[in-house]
Enzyme design. Sequence first.
Site, PDB file in Angstrom:
ATOM      1  N   HIS A   1       0.844  -1.193   0.000  1.00 36.10           N
ATOM      2  CA  HIS A   1       0.000   0.000   0.000  1.00 36.10           C
ATOM      3  C   HIS A   1       0.882   1.245   0.000  1.00 36.10           C
ATOM      4  CE1 HIS A   1      -2.310   3.236   2.142  1.00 36.10           C
ATOM      5  NE2 HIS A   1      -3.120   2.940   1.151  1.00 36.10           N
ATOM      6  N   SER A   2       0.563   2.194  -0.872  1.00 36.61           N
ATOM      7  CA  SER A   2       1.293   3.458  -0.953  1.00 36.61           C
ATOM      8  C   SER A   2       2.786   3.191  -1.169  1.00 36.61           C
ATOM      9  CB  SER A   2       1.021   4.284   0.306  1.00 36.61           C
ATOM     10  OG  SER A   2       1.593   5.561   0.211  1.00 36.61           O
ATOM     11  N   MET A   3       3.639   3.730  -0.310  1.00 39.27           N
ATOM     12  CA  MET A   3       5.083   3.561  -0.488  1.00 39.27           C
ATOM     13  C   MET A   3       5.529   2.125  -0.270  1.00 39.27           C
ATOM     14  SD  MET A   3       6.276   6.463  -1.444  1.00 39.27           S
ATOM     15  CE  MET A   3       8.032   6.348  -1.160  1.00 39.27           C
TER      16      MET A   3
ATOM     17  N   THR B   1       0.085   3.420  -5.059  1.00 34.83           N
ATOM     18  CA  THR B   1       1.532   3.604  -4.944  1.00 34.83           C
ATOM     19  C   THR B   1       2.021   4.606  -5.986  1.00 34.83           C
ATOM     20  OG1 THR B   1       1.890   1.358  -4.128  1.00 34.83           O
ATOM     21  CG2 THR B   1       3.774   2.468  -5.108  1.00 34.83           C
TER      22      THR B   1
END
Length: 815
Positions: free
Chosen positions: A130-132, A159
């Site tokens: 998730h995300s970074m 991301t």
Amino acid sequence: MFNFKRYIILPKKTARRYPAYELYLYGEGNYAEENKNLLLTGIPVLFLPGNAGSYKQVRSLGSIALRKAEDVDFKYHFNFFSVNFNEELVALYGGSLQRQTKFVHECIKVILKLYRNREFAPTSVAIVGHSMGGLVARALLTLKNFKPELINLLITQATPHVAPVMPLDRYLTDFYTAVNNHWILKAQDLRNLTTLSVAGGFRDYQVRSGLAFLPRLSQHDSALSVVSSAVPRVWASTDHLSIITEDPKKRMSVLNHHFVRHPAKIFEENPEAFTGLTGAFIWITVKASKWTYSVYNDSDGKYFTFPLASHRKSYSHVYCENSIHGFSYSFFFFFPFSFFFFFSLYFKVVILKLQDYPSLSHIVIQVPPTVGNKYTLDCEFFKEDSRRVQLPVTHLFSFGKYNILLLEKNEKLILLTFERKPSVYRLHIPWSHEDSVVVAKVPSSTEISAKLHIAQPQNDSRVPELNIYSSSDCQYEVILKTSLLQILGQVIRFHAGVLPVYVVSNILLTYGGQLSTLISAGNFSLELVRTAKPYKVEPLLSIVVFLQGFNWFREIWESLSLPEVDAAVLSSQDAWFPLVSLILFLLGTGIAYWNGVFFSTSLRLFSSLWLTLFRPTVLRKDNKLITPRRFCVVLSLALVSWTTCGALAVFLIYLQYLFKVLKDCSKETSQNSSIYTVKNQSSMDSTSKATQSLCNSTIAEGISSLKMHVTILNLFTWIVLLNLPSLIYWLKNLRYSVRLDPDPCRSTAIILVCILEILMNSSTSEVKSSKLLKIAAKVPLPLSVAMLAFGRMHLYKVPHFVTFSLLLHVLCCIV
């Protein structure tokens, strides 16, 4: 149900090297109790949280996966692992990204060791980032000792793959460059890894969807990027085969099946060529080109057959729609080939292009028994040309609108119907999976924003389409018009991260204007209006970006070892056009203006409060800029920067400067009150007048110096804000390490401490006679241009330009 998170004991060497990180196994209920001893039999899935994310977020995946496993009697099930990254701010501080990547590598090896005693032990792990966390997963492949076969499937959610949202330090930009370059240059080595990137759409205000698309040059055959609004039946779970299969082509076909096509059926690798029709249903032949069937509470099922021989010459497509009442999801077509299938909460739609199936003689539709529900089926043969209209899109300066009237021929105009079904509008973007769907009641007026997440590729001539699924017995009007608010919103969405550069650029121009008029030294707001002019900055930038398109200029530019202009890089990513910089400059001017007003007002209020609480002391001014006491302060703060965190030293010198300006402001207010009292006296001798004149001159100089300090402090406030993420990161990890390593602003902090300790004790009288004043007054303009040229994609460079300008001011105080 209760949650259970089993801490996985890591090897001592790994635990000592990464004391802030942990690995957990998620479970709940009986499943958690059965896995307390880590005798795992499922498929390993590793969840990686993102910026400030918690390892507990894995619950949303693990809980649903457990319910799905129970539905199939645990024939297949997953073991969800999650990494605790201590909720680090890796989107703002990139110094720990490499450390996180190496820790994940160690976690994968630990996870696979848990299965080594199994009969069919897994050799790879599926990763959900998730995300970074998704970027960290991609960075695993850049490690020298990492084996690519340890990952077979990578799913990333929101991301930012293309570039960081806020490039606040060089470690962050260098990490992105290394990851994306590796994926582009080593694409052939990654062909066995299947990658899916899901973007959040327009409601994701932190990461715009354009950043979540995987780089175009990487893995054409084994990577898929979609926006969540374009995923059919986004609530449906993916097939277990998408995780466990070892064939990368099969994994990719499964992802396309669920996230792009989804023809309302379970994925089949090799579907049967023939389908048997079972059940004692009634057979009905339909020869009409337009046909509607509606039934309520019917206990008998039916087969409707549509012969195609009579329709092929007159029509190009067939359209069938099943309206859902009471959530009856029955809609069956008996032919095992691909077709366009569109599904919404209100109805299902199938559109077939007849020329794609020359050997097809009939279409058969099964209508099952509808006990307790109302079932409506609409089918129609049509010509594509009669239903397609192409219009020019309005542009920024058109300020107009294009109208199109959609009215079915030979139909009555019906304005109101009691059981009118809702209309569904689908905006289809052909060059990327970013479609959006809007459901509207009829009759009504619906506004659809035709905004893009990524620009149209240069070699792609396709155009976006607006598909309208609605009643043919009514008149529809489509209006295309320009929305300035939506355009401004898109500018903010794509370029909000560079606004600090434009704000600092405006303040720097104001600072240069105050230096050039040092005698009067107007206040911040007046100088901003006078000096912050776009035509001083923008033309030069536009010329440089234009010349960057010529090879000869690029060769000269590279021979001088100059970095590429950020606007040219953004233009190559289809994320920049000439007017953007002008709009952002004006927005930066507005933010700088109101920021100055707020700062000055707050300063006056706090100085008044200071006068109420403390009586200002009149002390003899120390004319020396460098004293033993100030030298000790500089030495102490430099030691703080070197041994702990550079941002901490910057913040401490900022507080000292703020406190000094606050005291000066209260002192000037007190002196003004005293002068006002003297002026109101009826008689004064010559000595008193001379004293008053000298006092007025001193106060004027003090006010001029105070205005200069307020501007410097306003400028320095943004430098503190840009360095604040590394300070927060240091505070959060203070119990693990006293020294921030790596520190993105350690050297800059030491220089700033030395400069500001001198500047805060300086006055305008020391600068007026300097030989360097003219140079110091003119330098902020080229620095502002350079800041906009090289700082938009590298925010961490902004303090360097400001530091150079302040250094010249210090030299003016000395020379």
